[in-house]
Design an enzyme around this catalytic site. Sequence first.
Site, short mmCIF file in Angstrom:
data_model
loop_
_atom_site.label_atom_id
_atom_site.label_comp_id
_atom_site.label_asym_id
_atom_site.label_seq_id
_atom_site.Cartn_x
_atom_site.Cartn_y
_atom_site.Cartn_z
N ASP A 9 -7.29 -2.01 3.56
CA ASP A 9 -6.33 -3.09 3.27
C ASP A 9 -6.70 -4.39 3.98
O ASP A 9 -6.11 -5.43 3.67
CB ASP A 9 -4.92 -2.67 3.71
CG ASP A 9 -4.42 -1.47 2.94
OD1 ASP A 9 -4.70 -1.39 1.74
OD2 ASP A 9 -3.75 -0.61 3.56
N ASP A 22 -1.83 -0.83 5.90
CA ASP A 22 -2.06 -0.25 7.23
C ASP A 22 -3.49 0.22 7.45
O ASP A 22 -3.89 0.46 8.57
CB ASP A 22 -1.12 0.94 7.46
CG ASP A 22 -1.53 2.15 6.64
OD1 ASP A 22 -1.89 1.98 5.46
OD2 ASP A 22 -1.52 3.26 7.19
N ASP A 55 0.86 -1.18 0.00
CA ASP A 55 0.00 0.00 0.00
C ASP A 55 0.90 1.23 0.00
O ASP A 55 2.08 1.15 0.33
CB ASP A 55 -0.91 -0.03 1.24
CG ASP A 55 -1.81 1.18 1.31
OD1 ASP A 55 -2.40 1.55 0.29
OD2 ASP A 55 -1.88 1.79 2.39
#
Length: 773
Positions: free
Chosen positions: A662, A658, A461
Site C-alpha cells: 500500500d 497498512d 485496503d
Amino acid sequence: MLPPPGPGTVASDALEVLDDPVEQRRFTRFHTDAAGQAVADSALRISGMHCAACAGLIEQAVQRVGGVLEATVSASGERARVRWLPGRTRLTDIVQAIRAAGYDAAPDTALDAREARKLEHRQAVWRLFVAAFCGMQVMMMATPSYVATGNELAPDLRQLLNWGSWLLSLPVMVFAAGPFFTGAWRGLRQRRIGMDVPVALGVLVTFVASTGATFDPDGIFGHEVYFDSLTMFVSFLLAGRLLETRARHRVAQVLETALDGMPETALRLDAQGQSERVSVQRLVPGDRVRVPVGQAFPADALLTEGSTRADESLLTGESVPVAKPLGAAVVAGSINLGAPVVVQVQRVGSDTRLEGIVALMRDAMSQRPSLTRAADRWAAPFLWVVLLLAAGAAAVWSVIDPSRAVWVAVSVLIVTCPCALSLAAPSALLSATSALARRGLLLQRLDALESFTRIQRIYFDKTGTVTDEHLQYTGLQRLAGGVDPAGDAQALAMAASLAGWSQHPLSQALAAAAAPVAGTDAHVWQDVQERPGQGLQARDAAGRLWRLGRAGFVAPGLAAEAADAGGRAAVWWGADGQASHCFEFDETLRPDARATVAALRQRGLQVVLLSGDRPDRAARMGQRLAVDQVIGGATPESKLAEVATAQAQGLRVAMVGDGINDAPVLARADASFAMGQGALVSRAQADAVVASSRLGDLVLAHDLAGRTMAVVRQNMLWAASYNAVCIPLALVGWLPPWAAGLGMATSSLLVIGNSLRLARPLQPAGDMPPTPA
C-alpha cells in the site's frame, strides 16, 4: 550576549555529549540517501522564539553551517528538524550556530522539553506580573491628571506624578518588554522585518516621547505623557502571548506523555537466565528481558514466558487492558498489568511503534502548513506598508497638530501588528492535532486536515485495514504431489519461522499460530526477500529455495482455484516451485468497519474496497461492508494506476492501508492514513497514522477537519476585519495608543480562544457506534 545555560539549554562544556552516537539515537534518525552517504535527521527543541519571523532567522543560521542539507523550524511548535551529513559536520556545530543567532537548542526529549516549557512559562508569568503590577501603579498616578479640572492639580504635583510614572515604567521597558526588543533586533540584524518590529518601535517611541515630556514639558514633545498607555499595551500583549504559549505547551504534552511511558533501564537476561540492569539504549533485537508488573515494556517484543495484560492507552487512547497470551506481541511504552513476564526484543529505539508515532508527531509539529507559508509570503510587504503608513501619518499630523503626530504614529504601529493574523491557521491546526492525538490518530502532515475536507473518494485496503489484524489460523491442507519431507507439524514450524520476517497480517497470524510448536525458532534462513503483493522467499541451510505466499508465487503452475480455502484467506508453502501445504485463516471485520463506511458515505464520500485478495473474496467482503465499488486482485502497480486514474478524472482521493504493497498508493493519494500496526514503510508514507486501530476515528477526523477549516476562516476574517476597521481610526487620530494596544491584544486572544475549541476531547459522531472495547 547569549543567555546562561538553564533547563532546556545545552551548556557549552556539555555540547560534546550531543555527538555521542548512543545519545543521538534518542532524538536523531539515520538513513542512507540515494548517493549512498549517511544522513542524520535530528529533532531539536528551540527556546527563545517569540514570533513566526524567528523561524526564518534560525533556518538561515543553520543552513549556513557546512554539511546541513535542510532545516525546518516551526514557531508554533517551537521545534526544528535538521537534516545533516555526519561526515561533514557535527551536531554541536549546528547548536552553536543556533546560539550564535540569539536562540538556544536542546535535544527534543521529554525531560528537556518539559524543563524548557516550565522555564518559558515561568518567565512569561513573571513578565506579565511585572507589566501588570507596574501598569496598575502608573494608572493610579495618572488618574489625578484625568479627573482634575482647571488648576485643581498643581504643576509641581503633576510633575512629581509624571516622574513616578517614568520610574515605574523602567522595569516594564527593561524586563517585561524585553522579548519584543530582542525579537526586533534579531530580525533587523538578519535584514528581515518581523512582527516584533512595529511593536518594539511603538513602545520605544512612546517611552522616548513621554520621557521627553516628563523632563522637558516645554520641549518638542509637549507636556502630555502616556506611560499608562505604554504599560497597559505591554500587559495586554504579554497576556496574549502567555495564552498562546500555554496552547503550544498543551500540544507538546502529547509527546511528553508518550515518552514518559518509556523506562530508562531494563532487566536483560543472559544465557544462564541471570538478569542485569542495562540502559534501554543498549538493547538489541534478540535480547531477553524480564518485565515486572507495573513497568512499561522497553521495546517491541514477543512474550516468551508467561501471559499478562497490557495497558496500551498511550497508543490507542483506550484504557481497557489488552490480554497478552504466550507468544503475543507487545509494544514499547505499554504497561505490564497482569504478571511478571519475559519477552524477546524484536525492535528497539527508533524502530519501535511508539518511537515511530513520536517521530510522526515531531515531524508534524515541525511543519509549516500551506496556509502559514502563504501568510509568510506577504507578511513582510504588509509590515513595510504599516511602517510607511505610520511615517505618513506622522508627517501629515505634524502639519495639522504637531503635538499629536507622535501618538498617531504610535497607534498605527500598534494596531496593525498582525499577531492575530499570524496565529489564525497555526493555532487552529495545532489544537485539532492535539485532539486527534489524544484520540489515537497521529498526523504526520498538518496539511492533511485541509486535504481531507476536499476528499471525494476514499479507498480502503482489505486485509489488516477493514478486517481485524489478528487473523485466526484454522488449519492446513496437504497438497497432493507437493514436497513434504517432515510432516505437517514440521511444515507449519518452518513456514512460521519464515513468516516471522514479515509484518503482513497473514504472516503474523501464521507465526503466532505456530509459537507453541517446538523448533519454530530453530530454522536459519538465508537471502530472505519479501515481494510486495506476492510473499516471502528464502533459502535454507542446504540451499533450497522455499516460498510462502500466493499460490502462483509458490508454484507457478498451481491454479488458485485448485486449493480454494472456501472463501477464507490462505497462504501456500513449498520449495523448488512446488507447493506442499495451504494454510487457512479466517478474517473478521473490525467492529466499527460497517458503521465507518456508512458514515463516510452519508457525508458524500465514495467508498471503494481496493484489495490485493482474490476478486471473489474481495467481492464478498465488499457486500458485507456495503461499499460503492470493489476492486479485487489488485497488485501494487494496479492500485497505483487506479488512484492515478481517479485523480486524472479530477477526483480528490484518500487511501487507508497498512501493508508494504500500500505504500506507493499512500504516497500518491491526496490524503492517506496508515493503520498503527501496519508496516513501517506504509506508516512512513502516510499523512496520518491510526494508532488506535479504530476506523471510526477517520469519521471523527473528517468532521474535525471541516470544523478546523471553518475556524481558520473565522480567525482570518476576524483579523482582517479588525485591521480594516481600526487602521482608519488610528490614522484620523480617534484611536489612542492604549486603545490600540487593548484592541490588538484582544484580537489575538479571540483568535486563540476560538482555536482552543478544537482541542476538546473528541466523541464519536451520532451515526457511529460506541467505541469498541
